[in-house]
Scaffold this motif. Structure first.
Motif, PDB file in Angstrom:
ATOM      1  N   GLY A 126     -12.095   5.043  53.947  1.00  0.00           N
ATOM      2  CA  GLY A 126     -11.338   5.784  53.787  1.00  0.00           C
ATOM      3  C   GLY A 126      -9.719   5.856  54.582  1.00  0.00           C
ATOM      4  N   PHE A 127      -8.732   6.679  53.987  1.00  0.00           N
ATOM      5  CA  PHE A 127      -7.867   6.775  54.739  1.00  0.00           C
ATOM      6  C   PHE A 127      -7.371   8.063  54.730  1.00  0.00           C
ATOM      7  CE2 PHE A 127      -7.312   4.059  50.651  1.00  0.00           C
ATOM      8  CZ  PHE A 127      -6.418   4.389  50.112  1.00  0.00           C
ATOM      9  N   THR A 128      -6.030   8.386  55.076  1.00  0.00           N
ATOM     10  CA  THR A 128      -5.253   9.785  54.869  1.00  0.00           C
ATOM     11  C   THR A 128      -4.637   9.391  53.898  1.00  0.00           C
ATOM     12  OG1 THR A 128      -4.801   9.408  57.299  1.00  0.00           O
ATOM     13  CG2 THR A 128      -3.751  11.005  55.786  1.00  0.00           C
ATOM     14  N   GLY A 129      -4.796  10.220  52.784  1.00  0.00           N
ATOM     15  CA  GLY A 129      -3.629  10.045  51.878  1.00  0.00           C
ATOM     16  C   GLY A 129      -4.625  10.031  50.589  1.00  0.00           C
ATOM     17  N   ILE A 130      -5.728   9.945  50.037  1.00  0.00           N
ATOM     18  CA  ILE A 130      -6.570   9.409  49.714  1.00  0.00           C
ATOM     19  C   ILE A 130      -6.862  10.398  48.594  1.00  0.00           C
ATOM     20  CG2 ILE A 130      -9.122   9.564  50.630  1.00  0.00           C
ATOM     21  CD1 ILE A 130      -9.619   7.047  49.714  1.00  0.00           C
ATOM     22  N   ASP A 131      -7.105  10.144  46.872  1.00  0.00           N
ATOM     23  CA  ASP A 131      -7.241  11.890  46.697  1.00  0.00           C
ATOM     24  C   ASP A 131      -8.654  11.833  46.287  1.00  0.00           C
ATOM     25  OD1 ASP A 131      -7.375  13.665  44.794  1.00  0.00           O
ATOM     26  OD2 ASP A 131      -6.086  12.246  42.563  1.00  0.00           O
ATOM     27  N   GLU A 132      -9.373  12.942  47.005  1.00  0.00           N
ATOM     28  CA  GLU A 132     -10.782  12.844  46.867  1.00  0.00           C
ATOM     29  C   GLU A 132     -11.078  13.646  45.914  1.00  0.00           C
ATOM     30  OE1 GLU A 132     -12.017  16.054  50.160  1.00  0.00           O
ATOM     31  OE2 GLU A 132     -10.832  15.145  51.945  1.00  0.00           O
ATOM     32  N   GLY A 136     -14.642  12.431  43.582  1.00  0.00           N
ATOM     33  CA  GLY A 136     -15.775  13.324  42.948  1.00  0.00           C
ATOM     34  C   GLY A 136     -17.141  12.951  42.159  1.00  0.00           C
ATOM     35  N   PRO A 137     -17.022  11.886  41.072  1.00  0.00           N
ATOM     36  CA  PRO A 137     -17.808  11.651  40.279  1.00  0.00           C
ATOM     37  C   PRO A 137     -18.524  11.037  40.353  1.00  0.00           C
ATOM     38  CG  PRO A 137     -16.048  11.248  39.417  1.00  0.00           C
ATOM     39  CD  PRO A 137     -15.586  12.018  40.295  1.00  0.00           C
ATOM     40  N   TRP A 138     -18.291  10.101  42.126  1.00  0.00           N
ATOM     41  CA  TRP A 138     -19.169   9.045  42.676  1.00  0.00           C
ATOM     42  C   TRP A 138     -19.752   9.525  43.349  1.00  0.00           C
ATOM     43  CZ3 TRP A 138     -20.466   4.068  41.427  1.00  0.00           C
ATOM     44  CH2 TRP A 138     -19.684   3.733  40.730  1.00  0.00           C
ATOM     45  N   GLN A 139     -19.698  11.038  44.208  1.00  0.00           N
ATOM     46  CA  GLN A 139     -20.342  12.354  45.614  1.00  0.00           C
ATOM     47  C   GLN A 139     -21.580  11.205  45.559  1.00  0.00           C
ATOM     48  OE1 GLN A 139     -22.509  14.393  45.205  1.00  0.00           O
ATOM     49  NE2 GLN A 139     -22.119  15.360  47.099  1.00  0.00           N
ATOM     50  N   PRO A 140     -22.990  11.536  44.207  1.00  0.00           N
ATOM     51  CA  PRO A 140     -23.630  10.714  45.009  1.00  0.00           C
ATOM     52  C   PRO A 140     -24.235   9.737  45.350  1.00  0.00           C
ATOM     53  CG  PRO A 140     -24.218  11.818  42.520  1.00  0.00           C
ATOM     54  CD  PRO A 140     -22.807  11.555  43.229  1.00  0.00           C
ATOM     55  N   ASP A 148     -13.824  11.193  56.997  1.00  0.00           N
ATOM     56  CA  ASP A 148     -14.856  12.439  56.234  1.00  0.00           C
ATOM     57  C   ASP A 148     -14.710  12.738  55.693  1.00  0.00           C
ATOM     58  OD1 ASP A 148     -12.925  13.575  58.298  1.00  0.00           O
ATOM     59  OD2 ASP A 148     -15.209  14.600  59.069  1.00  0.00           O
ATOM     60  N   ALA A 149     -15.371  13.955  54.272  1.00  0.00           N
ATOM     61  CA  ALA A 149     -14.682  14.626  53.426  1.00  0.00           C
ATOM     62  C   ALA A 149     -15.604  15.571  52.853  1.00  0.00           C
ATOM     63  CB  ALA A 149     -14.158  13.984  52.546  1.00  0.00           C
ATOM     64  N   ALA A 150     -15.696  17.133  53.011  1.00  0.00           N
ATOM     65  CA  ALA A 150     -16.319  17.430  52.853  1.00  0.00           C
ATOM     66  C   ALA A 150     -17.522  17.230  51.894  1.00  0.00           C
ATOM     67  CB  ALA A 150     -16.316  19.144  52.060  1.00  0.00           C
TER      68      ALA A 150
END
Ligand SMILES: O=P(O)(O)OC[C@H]1O[C@H](O[C@H]2O[C@H](CO)[C@@H](O)[C@H](O)[C@H]2O)[C@H](O)[C@@H](O)[C@@H]1O
Length: 315
Positions: A126-132, A136-140, A148-150
């Motif tokens: 990951g890196f700063t500026g990545i669109d979380e 979303g669809p890949w979360q699992p 990190d990302a919530a």
């Protein structure tokens, strides 16, 4: 991953027949570039993954995972990938490698393609500026590395701890004029967190602050080190090994050998070329192993996404 639409829906939304969608999915010929792009855009917009859920229900999978690095020439990322690969091989997964070049758009494109190809999971540096929202669809079935990302699984480094460890080591050796070469705050981890840790240590110990934040490249270390050297400077902390390698080339050329260098990395190249430089190991090798193991656990439904932080150790 959610998968509510069928191939029939995609065909209808794209204005083509089911067989055309099928050809696009299987990357077969016989579809014009324009049509292919239209169908792919509809699939991307709807986070469509054709046989993913069907395969999962049958307990089948291709056992392919993707590793998206930011730079193929990154020493730190290569160390993590090197320990990741054997974990995947051992569990029968075929890893494929891709590069994002710190581009959020490239990440989005890669993930779209991986989704269409039914890839089982992704390790994403990951890196700063990545669109979380893109993730979303890949979360699992995704593990973020170095960010990190919530709600997402991640394996991160202790950026503050790494700098404090180096500063404390230099301070204990008697250094009171310690300069800093780092990375701009537009990069939250390697940039802002490491620089803030340097500033906090200086404040706490009443040390003068002399710092420059040129960037991640060796050339920037080489070109900027002079700007942080004062007649009083006795030590220099570099936010990364790569910056330290650039800085040390400059110091060698200028025949400056009175300065103690210290950096975050402990990479084999640094240890071989400059064993005299004090380094802290952020745990790149460990992070690769842990990211791969975590991803496999998630793919197999044996673990929820976890957030792991690797401690930094003085080497
Ligand atoms: O010069 P390198 O060997 O590549 O090391 C520099 C830093 O690279 C990594 O940070 C950078 O890439 C991260 C993704 O891997 C990204 O999240 C971060 O913002 C970038 O600065 C690594 O995480 C750092 O520990 C290295 O110091």
């Amino acid at each position: 991953m959610q998968n509510r639409l069928t191939i029939k829906d995609i065909a209808r939304l794209s204005g083509v027949g089911k067989s055309t969608v099928s050809r696009v999915l299987n990357n077969e010929s016989g579809v014009s570039q324009r049509t292919r792009e239209r169908v792919e855009a509809v699939m991307d917009q709807n986070s469509f993954s054709p046989s993913r859920s069907a395969r999962a229900m049958r307990g089948q999978s291709d056992k392919v995972v993707a590793i998206i690095v930011t730079r193929l020439d990154s020493l730190s990322e290569n160390l993590a990938v090197q320990t990741m690969l054997p974990v995947f091989y051992e569990q029968g997964y075929d890893p494929i490698m891709m590069e994002s070049k710190f581009s959020a758009q490239m990440v989005e494109e890669h993930l779209g393609m991986l989704q269409r190809r039914n890839i089982d999971g992704v390790v994403l540096f990951g890196f700063t500026g990545i669109d979380e929202t893109t993730l979303g669809p890949w979360q699992p079935s995704l593990v973020l590395l170095a960010r990190d990302a919530a709600g997402f699984a991640s394996v991160c480094y202790d950026d503050e701890g790494a700098i404090i460890t180096l500063m404390q080591r230099l301070y204990d050796s008697g250094h009171r004029h310690i300069s800093y070469l780092g990375v701009p705050h537009s990069d939250v981890t390697t940039g802002q967190r490491r620089h803030d840790a340097y500033l906090a240590f200086c404040k706490q110990h009443a040390l003068p602050v002399v710092a420059s934040l040129p960037g991640l490249s060796m050339k920037q270390g080489y070109e900027q080190v002079a700007s942080v050297l004062t007649p009083q400077t006795t030590a220099l902390v570099c936010a990364t090994d790569t910056l330290a390698l650039g800085a040390s080339k400059y110091l060698q050329e200028q025949r400056i050998d009175s300065l103690q260098l210290a950096s975050v990395g402990n990479t084999p190249l640094m240890k071989f070329l400059h064993p005299e430089i004090i380094t802290v190991d952020p745990g790149y090798a460990d992070s690769g192993r842990q990211a791969a193991a975590q991803l496999i656990e998630q793919i197999n439904g044996r673990s929820e996404p976890r957030q792991i932080v690797i401690p930094a150790t003085l080497s």
